[in-house]
Design an enzyme around this catalytic site. Structure first.
Site, PDB file in Angstrom:
ATOM      1  N   SER A 110       0.850  -1.179   0.000  1.00 17.57           N
ATOM      2  CA  SER A 110       0.000   0.000   0.000  1.00 17.57           C
ATOM      3  C   SER A 110       0.896   1.243   0.000  1.00 17.57           C
ATOM      4  O   SER A 110       2.000   1.220   0.540  1.00 17.57           O
ATOM      5  CB  SER A 110      -0.916   0.018   1.231  1.00 17.57           C
ATOM      6  OG  SER A 110      -1.781   1.137   1.199  1.00 17.57           O
ATOM      7  N   GLY A 146       0.546   3.532  -2.972  1.00 18.67           N
ATOM      8  CA  GLY A 146       0.297   4.171  -4.257  1.00 18.67           C
ATOM      9  C   GLY A 146       1.523   4.803  -4.875  1.00 18.67           C
ATOM     10  O   GLY A 146       2.664   4.451  -4.562  1.00 18.67           O
ATOM     11  N   LYS A 156      -3.802  -7.717   3.084  1.00 19.08           N
ATOM     12  CA  LYS A 156      -3.992  -6.637   2.113  1.00 19.08           C
ATOM     13  C   LYS A 156      -5.431  -6.624   1.588  1.00 19.08           C
ATOM     14  O   LYS A 156      -5.995  -5.553   1.320  1.00 19.08           O
ATOM     15  CB  LYS A 156      -3.013  -6.803   0.946  1.00 19.08           C
ATOM     16  CG  LYS A 156      -3.120  -5.713  -0.136  1.00 19.08           C
ATOM     17  CD  LYS A 156      -2.935  -4.316   0.447  1.00 19.08           C
ATOM     18  CE  LYS A 156      -2.603  -3.266  -0.600  1.00 19.08           C
ATOM     19  NZ  LYS A 156      -3.420  -3.225  -1.777  1.00 19.08           N
ATOM     20  N   HIS A 180      -7.336  -4.913   4.231  1.00 19.44           N
ATOM     21  CA  HIS A 180      -6.922  -3.502   4.162  1.00 19.44           C
ATOM     22  C   HIS A 180      -7.714  -2.765   3.084  1.00 19.44           C
ATOM     23  O   HIS A 180      -8.261  -1.680   3.307  1.00 19.44           O
ATOM     24  CB  HIS A 180      -5.418  -3.449   3.870  1.00 19.44           C
ATOM     25  CG  HIS A 180      -4.893  -2.106   3.464  1.00 19.44           C
ATOM     26  ND1 HIS A 180      -5.087  -1.573   2.198  1.00 19.44           N
ATOM     27  CD2 HIS A 180      -4.145  -1.194   4.134  1.00 19.44           C
ATOM     28  CE1 HIS A 180      -4.499  -0.390   2.114  1.00 19.44           C
ATOM     29  NE2 HIS A 180      -3.927  -0.137   3.271  1.00 19.44           N
ATOM     30  N   ASN A 181      -7.810  -3.365   1.902  1.00 15.09           N
ATOM     31  CA  ASN A 181      -8.504  -2.712   0.802  1.00 15.09           C
ATOM     32  C   ASN A 181     -10.011  -2.675   1.019  1.00 15.09           C
ATOM     33  O   ASN A 181     -10.678  -1.735   0.587  1.00 15.09           O
ATOM     34  CB  ASN A 181      -8.166  -3.395  -0.520  1.00 15.09           C
ATOM     35  CG  ASN A 181      -6.778  -3.019  -1.015  1.00 15.09           C
ATOM     36  OD1 ASN A 181      -5.951  -2.544  -0.247  1.00 15.09           O
ATOM     37  ND2 ASN A 181      -6.523  -3.224  -2.288  1.00 15.09           N
ATOM     38  N   GLU A 207     -10.580   0.174   3.175  1.00 19.63           N
ATOM     39  CA  GLU A 207     -10.433   1.363   2.325  1.00 19.63           C
ATOM     40  C   GLU A 207     -11.742   1.667   1.583  1.00 19.63           C
ATOM     41  O   GLU A 207     -12.151   2.831   1.478  1.00 19.63           O
ATOM     42  CB  GLU A 207      -9.299   1.112   1.332  1.00 19.63           C
ATOM     43  CG  GLU A 207      -8.973   2.253   0.398  1.00 19.63           C
ATOM     44  CD  GLU A 207      -7.887   1.857  -0.578  1.00 19.63           C
ATOM     45  OE1 GLU A 207      -8.168   1.806  -1.792  1.00 19.63           O
ATOM     46  OE2 GLU A 207      -6.753   1.582  -0.127  1.00 19.63           O
TER      47      GLU A 207
END
Length: 304
Positions: free
Chosen positions: A121, A123, A173, A176-177, A180
């Site tokens: 993560s 970007g 992850k 995590h997303n 998000e």
């Protein structure tokens, strides 16, 4: 340390640059000639074939895959498994499904090749600020690539860590997303409500700036929202269709399998689906029903 980066798109190229700044040697491969040229001028040693990737590295080799999840990762991992040697390590830093990572790890282990899955993560800003790295793999295998992880993270002692065995990195992850998704939907709904209120004439950019300091809802996402609203208050020229890259679907599916309630994230995912349908049949049916039983009328622009 030396390693290869397979995939020199925005994320892969940015990670390669950060590794170079950290004093590491990076061999790069990509099918896109433009991506190759842009990173070659910055110090990445370019190769034109997968075989060359192995030839340019000293064993035991470390190869980081940074290509789209699914078939691209599958093909790349399969190619590398026939080229690399026992003791070498493959890292998948893309947004792969954790179950695919578990399967790939088993196949590679039969050939003596180590596998590490890393949720990444940060970007495009990760090049300068560092990447958050959620690492899955055997402890001793992860330890071998510690210098790479420390160089990519915001600092050697923070922003990265081994979260569990193989598959755990991509699982974390995925969660995590999903979180998000929920956070962005909450911000979107709040700002939408303020936008629709005409009584106070709210300056949304100013509100976002106020919230950035001291508020319990301050975050990097809010920082980005403030920047976007400052540059383009009406968000003109920006489409309303929201794409998803798969992690939200996988998370909701996993939650169903485990009997774990994730209503906010589920609704955020559904909201993305709905954003892509500009003239929903279901919505038109509801309008027709309301007119039939209550005479509420139909907007002629939407037809009847």
């Amino acid at each position: 340390m030396e390693m290869a980066m397979i995939g020199l798109g925005k994320m892969g190229a940015g990670m390669a640059r950060r590794l170079l700044k950290g004093g590491h040697r990076v061999v790069g491969f990509d099918l896109n000639e433009e991506a190759i040229r842009s990173t070659e001028t910055e110090g990445v040693e370019i190769t034109r074939t997968m075989e060359d990737v192995a030839g340019k590295l000293n064993p035991p080799r470390v190869v980081w895959i940074m290509v789209p999840a699914g078939d691209p990762v599958e093909k790349t991992a399969n190619s590398l498994s026939g080229i690399l040697s026992p003791g070498d390590i493959i890292i998948d830093g893309g947004n792969s499904n954790f179950r695919d990572s578990l399967r790939r790890a088993r196949g590679l282990e039969e050939k003596g090749i180590g596998f590490i899955d890393v949720g990444v993560s940060g970007g495009v800003r990760g090049t300068d600020e560092g990447y958050c790295l959620m690492v899955g793999g055997k402890s001793d295998t992860v330890e071998k690539i510690r210098p790479i992880l420390e160089a990519l993270a915001p600092a050697p002692d923070r922003g990265w860590g081994r979260v569990g065995p193989v598959g755990a990195g991509h699982f974390v992850k995925m969660v995590h997303n999903g979180i998000e998704y929920g956070l962005m939907e909450a911000y979107a709904e709040g700002f939408e409500l303020m936008k629709r209120n005409k009584e106070f004439g709210l300056d949304l950019s100013a509100v976002a700036e106020i919230w950035r300091s001291g508020s319990v809802i301050r975050s990097w996402l809010l920082d980005l929202a403030a920047a976007a609203l400052s540059e383009n208050p009406a968000l003109e020229g920006i489409g309303a269709s929201i794409h998803d890259s798969g992690e939200g679907r996988w998370m909701v599916s996993e939650a169903i399998q485990l009997g774990c309630a994730v209503p906010v994230i589920s609704l955020a995912l559904q909201s993305r689906f709905r954003s892509r349908d500009k003239n929903r049949f279901g919505a038109r049916l509801i309008t027709a029903l309301r007119d039939e039983f209550g005479g509420h009328g139909i907007n002629p622009k939407e037809g009847r």
